[in-house]
Design a protein around this motif. Structure first.
Motif, PDB file in Angstrom:
ATOM      1  N   MET A   1      27.151  36.091  37.100  1.00 44.21           N
ATOM      2  CA  MET A   1      27.552  36.570  35.785  1.00 44.21           C
ATOM      3  C   MET A   1      27.313  35.473  34.744  1.00 44.21           C
ATOM      4  O   MET A   1      27.174  34.293  35.069  1.00 44.21           O
ATOM      5  CB  MET A   1      29.028  36.969  35.799  1.00 44.21           C
ATOM      6  CG  MET A   1      29.394  37.960  36.901  1.00 44.21           C
ATOM      7  SD  MET A   1      28.574  39.551  36.762  1.00 44.21           S
ATOM      8  CE  MET A   1      29.472  40.253  35.376  1.00 44.21           C
TER       9      MET A   1
ATOM     10  N   ILE B   1      25.728  40.330  32.889  1.00 43.02           N
ATOM     11  CA  ILE B   1      25.084  39.835  34.110  1.00 43.02           C
ATOM     12  C   ILE B   1      23.966  38.852  33.769  1.00 43.02           C
ATOM     13  O   ILE B   1      23.117  39.123  32.926  1.00 43.02           O
ATOM     14  CB  ILE B   1      24.526  41.014  34.932  1.00 43.02           C
ATOM     15  CG1 ILE B   1      25.684  41.823  35.530  1.00 43.02           C
ATOM     16  CG2 ILE B   1      23.593  40.533  36.035  1.00 43.02           C
ATOM     17  CD1 ILE B   1      25.249  43.056  36.292  1.00 43.02           C
TER      18      ILE B   1
ATOM     19  N   PHE C   1      32.685  45.159  35.798  1.00 45.31           N
ATOM     20  CA  PHE C   1      31.467  44.614  35.183  1.00 45.31           C
ATOM     21  C   PHE C   1      31.429  45.026  33.725  1.00 45.31           C
ATOM     22  O   PHE C   1      30.864  46.055  33.396  1.00 45.31           O
ATOM     23  CB  PHE C   1      30.227  45.154  35.896  1.00 45.31           C
ATOM     24  CG  PHE C   1      29.964  44.514  37.241  1.00 45.31           C
ATOM     25  CD1 PHE C   1      28.687  44.458  37.756  1.00 45.31           C
ATOM     26  CD2 PHE C   1      30.976  43.961  37.977  1.00 45.31           C
ATOM     27  CE1 PHE C   1      28.429  43.876  38.983  1.00 45.31           C
ATOM     28  CE2 PHE C   1      30.739  43.380  39.196  1.00 45.31           C
ATOM     29  CZ  PHE C   1      29.469  43.335  39.714  1.00 45.31           C
TER      30      PHE C   1
ATOM     31  N   CYS D   1      23.004  47.606  36.519  1.00 45.86           N
ATOM     32  CA  CYS D   1      23.002  46.167  36.217  1.00 45.86           C
ATOM     33  C   CYS D   1      22.037  45.841  35.088  1.00 45.86           C
ATOM     34  O   CYS D   1      22.277  44.915  34.294  1.00 45.86           O
ATOM     35  CB  CYS D   1      22.634  45.370  37.470  1.00 45.86           C
ATOM     36  SG  CYS D   1      23.898  45.401  38.761  1.00 45.86           S
TER      37      CYS D   1
ATOM     38  N   SER E   1      16.799  41.982  34.736  1.00 45.86           N
ATOM     39  CA  SER E   1      18.002  41.349  35.275  1.00 45.86           C
ATOM     40  C   SER E   1      17.791  40.788  36.675  1.00 45.86           C
ATOM     41  O   SER E   1      18.611  40.009  37.156  1.00 45.86           O
ATOM     42  CB  SER E   1      19.159  42.353  35.305  1.00 45.86           C
ATOM     43  OG  SER E   1      18.829  43.455  36.139  1.00 45.86           O
TER      44      SER E   1
ATOM     45  N   ILE F   1      25.293  38.490  42.769  1.00 44.99           N
ATOM     46  CA  ILE F   1      25.176  38.624  41.317  1.00 44.99           C
ATOM     47  C   ILE F   1      25.816  37.412  40.643  1.00 44.99           C
ATOM     48  O   ILE F   1      26.949  37.033  40.956  1.00 44.99           O
ATOM     49  CB  ILE F   1      25.860  39.918  40.821  1.00 44.99           C
ATOM     50  CG1 ILE F   1      25.187  41.132  41.461  1.00 44.99           C
ATOM     51  CG2 ILE F   1      25.820  40.022  39.301  1.00 44.99           C
ATOM     52  CD1 ILE F   1      25.868  42.432  41.160  1.00 44.99           C
TER      53      ILE F   1
END
Length: 733
Positions: free
Chosen positions: A652, A616, A733, A610, A583, A650
């Motif tokens: 998405m 993500i 999340f 994550c 990720s 981050i």
């Protein structure tokens, strides 16, 4: 080997090295305590290697620059291995490498671009000689002595030129590395072999009370111990003249002169040969002839910290470690200089079978931990293509925006301390300060550690403490005072002059002017020096609690931020079960970057979370300082613009963006020093930024639930307690 005593742990180490010499790993790392005879171990290994493996091998032995260790090691080989060829760098530059050679090289001659130790032609010639050796079918084995001192990318580049079949790294502070085989020699085995002293006595003879001069006290105690050891040697018919090492910080000209005067008054001078000097500057060496002889006439040696590595003088029994400021740390590697037994056996005399340290340093530490790039490896990783198009606005300080002046700094600090300690009038405030653990006196106080340690590593643990006091001498104590003021200026977010004026207005002088205390000059010096940690804590807390006046704010400057296409990451070779975090925004970003002490538990937990979340797209771990990283401006209590570097950006899969800052959770709460006093200010600055740029934000903390770390996020109002405002991260999340 000729004339070498058989010692079991050394031979066992050599046997392990031989068995691992054809390892598929990059080489072997050996943690070998100072005094264990690592030079002999390495020489025995070289002999065993040639007896067991190819004769078409060349050993290249790199030694630290300070201490002339390459000359010592070469001399040891010539003494014990007369049928083997020992060369130095100059020999090799002239004549090249030959099968069976062992070449001793001082790192400074090949690794110091600033000092130009090698000319460009010499460097080229070395590369040519290496290439010539390879063409002749020769193989290289590299030995890196004191490897912790040269575990850098520059050093590795030098090593890479040899394209060696094996690398042996040796140090008393070596660190496990999964790419290398690991051998560790137990310090207790070295003691049992009678190579090093049974124990170390710390500040023996120091008792609570009043002193006149700390350095004079330490020197006189060391001299008394030296005389007692000398007499004990005479009693048993041994001709050894014990040596006292006096170690200085690297910047210490005035201190050296003051110690020379004390020693001269005690009867030890350069003129009568009782005093010697060896500083890092080659021109600053006096009376060093025959200093290593067991009955050498020198009784005291002045030396700098920089020359402590690799230098051996077995008659050294006492170390006086001097300091130039109150917060200086003692690096425990130096203990190795006095731990060797001069004749490699015990005398069954308590006085002779131990060594002695005298110092007022407050903490004992391993210096290898101080240099991150020495303790860990570094790798450069590249940004994934899909992350290169991302950009966002970052905030920068406006250099034309000035904070508050002296008067306002004074007013705010005074109000905070008045409220906290219930202060009234300067003539009545002393008891209130003392109730708050402040020391209000005209004497400087020292907490001096004393005790006895068997293992060098024991120095990292608690020892006994005695309290000494000393009259203030403004000239002598001025440096401590200035350094304390310099430390406090950082807490006040101001310059030295302003911090000095604020301290005086708060505590110094007989005129009122709104003071909290009316201290004389000696009381003022003692107050600031003795209470440095309390003042630091209170100033930090005061600055964090002051409410920022919105009307004073000036809009920060902005610029475009793009994620760096390459970045350097520290990683720990000793971490096992390493996984790639897919990720992450970077290729080959792995879990060996999760270094405890450098990466917080919330960060480690958050990145693993994550990795398991399919919503993500990618996670970028931001740097913590530097123009190339993402920053947001917030205001401290003195209205100075400060930069805040949130931990993560981050992206998405629905194209929304989050900015996340991680903080220690309830289970991680410890000393007050670990609490971010500016957390609320940073939270509000990030909240304002997110609102203005229409993105998401949150502070994330961990909390143990059923003994498992769970993550909670807050993006409403900041509170320290993890109650209603902190929601389970799965809700977002």
């Amino acid at each position: 080997m000729i004339g070498v005593k058989k010692i079991d742990f050394q031979d066992e180490c050599v046997d392990k090295m031989i068995s691992l010499s054809n390892t598929s790993k990059d080489g072997i790392v050996i943690k070998s305590p100072t005094g264990s005879g690592k030079t002999i171990i390495l020489l025995k290994y070289i002999e065993a290697y040639f007896n067991n493996f190819d004769e078409d091998t060349v050993f290249v032995w790199f030694c630290p620059g300070a201490g002339d260790l390459e000359e010592q090691s070469k001399a040891e080989m010539e003494k014990h291995m007369k049928d083997r060829v020992a060369k130095d760098l100059d020999d090799t530059l002239r004549n090249g490498f030959d099968a069976g050679d062992t070449v001793f090289i001082n790192w400074e001659k090949v690794n110091n671009a600033n000092k130009k130790a090698m000319t460009e032609s010499e460097h080229k010639n070395l590369i040519d000689q290496i290439a010539k050796a390879h063409r002749a079918g020769l193989k290289f084995v590299i030995i890196v002595d004191e490897e912790h001192a040269y575990n850098t990318s520059k050093s590795q580049a030098v090593i890479n030129e040899f394209n060696s079949k094996l690398i042996i790294r040796v140090s008393a502070t070596a660190k496990k590395n999964n790419k290398f085989e690991w051998i560790e020699i137990d310090e207790r085995d070295v003691i049992n072999a009678q190579l090093i002293t049974k124990a170390l006595y710390i500040n023996e003879g120091v008792t609570a009370g009043h002193i006149t001069n700390e350095n004079e006290l330490l020197l006189k105690l060391a001299d008394e111990k030296r005389k007692a050891i000398r007499d004990e040697y005479k009693n048993i018919g041994v001709d050894i003249n014990p040596l006292v090492l006096i170690q200085f910080p690297d910047k210490s000209k005035d201190l050296i002169e003051s110690i020379e005067k004390i020693l001269n008054d005690m009867g030890y001078s350069y003129e009568n040969k009782a005093l010697a000097k060896w500083m890092s500057d080659k021109s600053d060496k006096i009376n060093l002839d025959e200093i290593k002889a067991k009955n050498g006439e020198q009784q005291f040696l002045l030396m700098k910290q920089a020359v402590a590595t690799g230098w051996n003088c077995t008659r050294a029994k006492i170390l006086v470690k001097l300091r130039e400021n109150m917060s200086e740390d003692f690096q425990i590697q130096t203990i190795g200089r006095i731990r060797r037994m001069p004749e490699s056996h015990f005398y069954n005399k308590e006085l002779l079978d131990n060594c002695y340290l005298y110092t007022f340093d407050e903490d004992y530490k391993e210096s290898v931990k101080a240099e991150l790039f020495s303790a860990y490896s570094v790798k450069r990783i590249k940004l994934k293509d899909k992350c290169k198009v991302f950009s966002i606005q970052k905030e920068n300080r406006d250099q034309d925006v000035a904070g508050l002046g002296d008067a306002e700094v004074f007013r705010r600090i005074k109000k905070f301390m008045t409220d906290k300690y219930h202060l009234t009038a300067p003539t009545k405030n002393k008891p209130m300060f003392e109730a708050g653990k402040y020391d209000v006196t005209d004497k400087i106080k020292y907490d001096v550690k004393t005790g006895k340690e068997v293992l060098t590593s024991g120095l990292l643990k608690e020892t006994n403490t005695v309290v000494l006091t000393k009259d203030v001498k403004t000239h002598y104590d001025g440096l401590d005072f200035k350094q304390t003021t310099d430390m406090l200026k950082s807490e006040l977010k101001t310059d030295y002059s302003t911090a000095s004026r604020v301290l005086k207005k708060l505590f110094y002088g007989m005129k009122n002017g709104g003071k909290l205390l009316k201290l004389t000059t000696t009381e003022y010096y003692a107050f600031v020096i003795n209470n440095r940690d309390l003042l630091k804590h209170d100033f930090r807390e005061a600055m964090s609690q002051i409410v920022v006046d919105p009307s004073f704010k000036v809009a920060p400057k902005t610029s475009e931020f793009k994620i760096p296409e390459e970045d350097l990451f520290l990683y720990d070779d000793s971490i096992e079960d390493v996984n790639v975090l897919l990720s992450n925004a970077y290729e080959d970003y792995t879990t060996d970057c999760f270094i405890k002490g450098l990466r917080s538990k919330p960060e480690r937990v958050f990145e693993r979370y994550c990795e398991k979340t399919d919503r993500i797209e990618w996670v970028y771990k931001n740097g913590d300082k530097g123009a190339e990283y993402f920053s947001i401006v917030y205001y401290d209590g003195m209205m100075n613009q400060c930069l805040f570097y949130p931990d993560y950006i981050i992206k998405m899969k629905d194209n929304s963006v989050w900015i996340i800052e991680t903080k220690g959770g309830e289970s991680d709460s410890g000393s007050d020093e670990n609490i971010d006093k500016y957390a609320e200010k940073k939270f509000n600055a990030l909240k304002e930024y997110a609102k203005h740029h229409h993105i998401n934000f949150g502070f994330v903390r961990n909390k143990n639930v059923d003994d498992e770390p769970k993550l909670f996020l807050n993006n409403t109002e900041y509170i320290e307690e993890m109650t209603d405002n902190w929601e389970c991260i799965e809700n977002f999340f």
